[in-house]
Write a protein that holds these residues in place. Structure first.
Motif, PDB file in Angstrom:
ATOM      1  N   ARG A 184       0.848  -1.101   0.143  1.00 60.34           N
ATOM      2  CA  ARG A 184      -0.041  -0.027   0.347  1.00 60.34           C
ATOM      3  C   ARG A 184       0.771   1.558   0.026  1.00 60.34           C
ATOM      4  O   ARG A 184       2.168   1.632   0.664  1.00 60.34           O
ATOM      5  CB  ARG A 184      -0.703  -0.376   1.380  1.00 60.34           C
ATOM      6  CG  ARG A 184      -1.844   0.970   1.211  1.00 60.34           C
ATOM      7  CD  ARG A 184      -3.141   0.605   2.172  1.00 60.34           C
ATOM      8  NE  ARG A 184      -2.104   0.666   3.269  1.00 60.34           N
ATOM      9  CZ  ARG A 184      -3.101   0.539   4.919  1.00 60.34           C
ATOM     10  NH1 ARG A 184      -4.458  -0.070   4.328  1.00 60.34           N
ATOM     11  NH2 ARG A 184      -2.578   0.585   5.717  1.00 60.34           N
ATOM     12  N   GLN A 188      -0.760   6.091   3.520  1.00 57.43           N
ATOM     13  CA  GLN A 188      -2.201   5.453   3.078  1.00 57.43           C
ATOM     14  C   GLN A 188      -3.037   5.758   4.138  1.00 57.43           C
ATOM     15  O   GLN A 188      -4.194   5.371   4.691  1.00 57.43           O
ATOM     16  CB  GLN A 188      -2.583   4.723   1.887  1.00 57.43           C
ATOM     17  CG  GLN A 188      -4.314   3.912   1.568  1.00 57.43           C
ATOM     18  CD  GLN A 188      -4.808   3.260   1.290  1.00 57.43           C
ATOM     19  OE1 GLN A 188      -3.998   3.039   0.838  1.00 57.43           O
ATOM     20  NE2 GLN A 188      -6.118   3.118   0.739  1.00 57.43           N
ATOM     21  N   TYR A 207      -2.391   2.238  -3.521  1.00 59.16           N
ATOM     22  CA  TYR A 207      -3.681   2.535  -2.917  1.00 59.16           C
ATOM     23  C   TYR A 207      -4.533   1.437  -2.619  1.00 59.16           C
ATOM     24  O   TYR A 207      -4.617   1.039  -3.618  1.00 59.16           O
ATOM     25  CB  TYR A 207      -4.076   4.025  -3.880  1.00 59.16           C
ATOM     26  CG  TYR A 207      -3.267   5.610  -3.432  1.00 59.16           C
ATOM     27  CD1 TYR A 207      -3.893   5.600  -1.902  1.00 59.16           C
ATOM     28  CD2 TYR A 207      -2.988   6.074  -3.837  1.00 59.16           C
ATOM     29  CE1 TYR A 207      -3.017   7.172  -1.728  1.00 59.16           C
ATOM     30  CE2 TYR A 207      -2.273   7.528  -3.751  1.00 59.16           C
ATOM     31  CZ  TYR A 207      -2.298   7.811  -2.530  1.00 59.16           C
ATOM     32  OH  TYR A 207      -1.818   8.813  -2.152  1.00 59.16           O
ATOM     33  N   ALA A 208      -5.115   1.577  -1.729  1.00 60.31           N
ATOM     34  CA  ALA A 208      -5.879  -0.034  -1.389  1.00 60.31           C
ATOM     35  C   ALA A 208      -7.254   0.535  -1.611  1.00 60.31           C
ATOM     36  O   ALA A 208      -7.432   1.341  -1.034  1.00 60.31           O
ATOM     37  CB  ALA A 208      -5.242  -0.029  -0.512  1.00 60.31           C
ATOM     38  N   ASN A 235      -3.555  -7.470   0.647  1.00 56.39           N
ATOM     39  CA  ASN A 235      -3.665  -6.025   0.829  1.00 56.39           C
ATOM     40  C   ASN A 235      -3.762  -5.918   1.917  1.00 56.39           C
ATOM     41  O   ASN A 235      -3.210  -6.381   3.024  1.00 56.39           O
ATOM     42  CB  ASN A 235      -4.396  -5.481  -0.129  1.00 56.39           C
ATOM     43  CG  ASN A 235      -3.927  -4.471  -0.467  1.00 56.39           C
ATOM     44  OD1 ASN A 235      -3.817  -3.296   0.331  1.00 56.39           O
ATOM     45  ND2 ASN A 235      -3.869  -3.906  -2.220  1.00 56.39           N
TER      46      ASN A 235
END
Length: 531
Positions: A184, A188, A207-208, A235
């Motif tokens: 990630r 974030q 980005y997740a 993730n």
């Protein structure tokens, strides 16, 4: 088969102490909510999208409810009451109006409350149904493609651009990776919102987002069919939006999620109360979705000494086991973490590593343990680094670890090149294939060095758990017990997002998750996809 001849009474005592130490935190999580828990239930109810500045509509809606009536009773009743009272087409329509200040929310009572609750339950049930359908799809894919043998080789991609991550992830699978983790984007975890859509810019990672999850899952399904073995996707469900990301992972069929609030507390200075509350809800979602969690005990040893602090890893694993099972996770979903981080200059360092790894394996025999490679003592000597990684791979095979994250010989120099990754995969493949079932033959000498060291670490773990029971877990975290970093319970990011539940608090998602067995909810794989 036990190889360390651990005293079952000591093991039982350790678990009972972990249960006692965890209970006050569990009670806190059961009696509080957070802004992210409330947003997660609306995401499961179908709310998606963001405004022109990228702030999700779910944030606008929860903030409006909080400003007008508070979150002590949850968002479900005020939100679904407004949908029943006003001519809004759906949650998105309502959220856009709320962002303009055009909606008046209230806490309904009597028949109005009953109607709003039933409406909310129907929406929650549909969302949970989509999660159940994704779980059934995984089962169908495993039957179709086959499950690779353990230890699974775990590999990272981290370009920042989802469209660059995809070919790299597929190439990694073709080279032998069984699990692909999309790192990630840095920072974030400190965002109190989840970005929307496919993203092409991220620092040291991607980005997740729900769309990124969807794209990568589809790409790995394609390569799974090509290779004839299922490639898992990982993730991060951590940070300030842990519950929301867990919900999105369930909706898009991720297989593993990094999910340990202690990492966020220690290394990101996120408030301990916020993260323990968020963690419980996120693990309830993971339990339902059939997702394996990965915990972050390996990170403690990047700041603390791996020999002196070995018992803190075991204590955290025992606490994580208790927190996970209370939230509904099965043993097969507890991907407890640990790491090969002892200074190689220490005499008998490899024997110490074997003692620690075998202890964890025997304490958690049914858990898919995740073993992390050396990082702290990697230097510019790439040849020594490559050798150290081989010793790590050997320890993983000898002690029957479930998931092995490949080590990079250039860990201490730069962000590894793809060629470094190829060499790392060659290293782990050679050791795994050459050793075969060596774990069956590795039996430490009774009362020898490895057995004595394992018993010592277990004994120190019991002593620490007794102190935590006396002083509380939150105080232990404040005192720097884990990772040598002090994090008081009344400080840190996100504390303002914590709300104590009032009598009559209502969350239909939690209601469903706590009333049903998460492991008896299989549905046909043909069930419809979430839109």
């Amino acid at each position: 088969m036990t190889k360390l001849d651990l005293d079952p009474q000591v093991v039982r005592k350790a678990r009972l102490l972990a249960e006692r130490a965890a209970q006050p935190v569990i009670e806190m999580a059961r009696t509080h909510t957070t802004v992210s828990v409330e947003r997660a239930q609306l995401r499961l109810a179908g709310l998606t999208g963001a405004d022109s500045d990228g702030l999700p509509w779910v944030n606008h809606l929860v903030d409006a409810v909080r400003d007008q009536v508070g979150l002590e009773h949850g968002v479900a009743l005020p939100v679904f009451d407004a949908l029943l009272r006003e001519p809004y087409a759906d949650l998105g329509d309502l959220a856009r109006a709320a962002a303009l200040g055009a909606v008046t929310f209230r806490l309904p009572a009597g028949g109005d409350a009953e109607a709003a609750a039933e409406y909310a339950r129907c929406a929650a049930r549909q969302g949970i149904g989509r999660v159940d359908a994704r779980r059934a799809e995984r089962d169908a894919m495993l039957r179709l493609t086959g499950d690779p043998r353990q230890p699974w080789i775990y590999l990272i991609v981290a370009t920042g651009d989802i469209y660059e991550d995809i070919p790299q992830a597929q190439a990694a699978a073709r080279e032998g990776a069984d699990v692909v983790a999309v790192i990630r984007s840095t920072g974030q975890s400190l965002l109190d919102y989840v970005p929307e859509g496919a993203t092409r810019e991220g620092y040291a990672g991607t980005y997740a987002t729900q769309e990124n999850f969807r794209l990568m899952r589809a790409a790995l399904d394609d390569v799974s069919r090509e290779l004839g073995r299922y490639v898992r996707l990982t993730n991060y469900a951590s940070g300030l939006c842990m519950p929301e990301i867990a919900a999105l992972a369930g909706l898009e069929r991720l297989d593993m999620m990094l999910n340990d609030c202690m990492y966020g507390i220690i290394f990101r200075d996120i408030n301990p109360r916020r993260t323990f509350i968020d963690q419980r809800f996120s693990r309830q979602i993971h339990a339902r979705a059939g997702i394996v969690i990965n915990t972050g005990e390996d990170n403690y040893l990047t700041t603390a000494d791996a020999v002196d602090a070995a018992h803190t890893v075991v204590v955290s694993q025992l606490l994580n086991e208790r927190f996970g099972k209370e939230a509904g996770l099965a043993d097969g979903q507890l991907g407890l973490g640990h790491a090969f981080e002892i200074n190689p200059a220490i005499p008998e360092s490899f024997r110490l590593e074997l003692a620690h790894a075998q202890l964890v394996r025997e304490l958690f025999p049914d858990a898919p343990l995740k073993y992390m490679p050396p990082t702290k003592h990697m230097t510019g000597n790439i040849f020594a680094g490559y050798l150290l990684d081989a010793f790590f791979n050997l320890a993983g095979v000898m002690t029957g670890q479930s998931i092995i994250l490949i080590g990079m010989m250039t860990e201490g120099i730069h962000t590894p090149w793809l060629s470094d990754r190829d060499l790392a995969l060659e290293n782990v493949r050679y050791v795994r294939d050459a050793c075969g079932s060596l774990a069956e033959d590795f039996v430490p000498r009774p009362d020898g060095f490895i057995v004595r060291r394992a018993r010592q670490v277990l004994s120190e773990s019991v002593d620490l758990l007794e102190r935590i029971c006396d002083d509380t877990l939150l105080k232990a975290i404040a005192d720097g017990t884990f990772g040598v970093t002090r994090r008081p319970a009344d400080r840190g990011k996100g504390l303002d997002g914590v709300v104590e539940r009032a009598d009559g608090y209502f969350n239909p998602v939690i209601e469903i998750l706590e009333s049903e067995d998460p492991h008896a909810t299989a549905v046909p794989a043909s069930a419809g996809r979430a839109e």
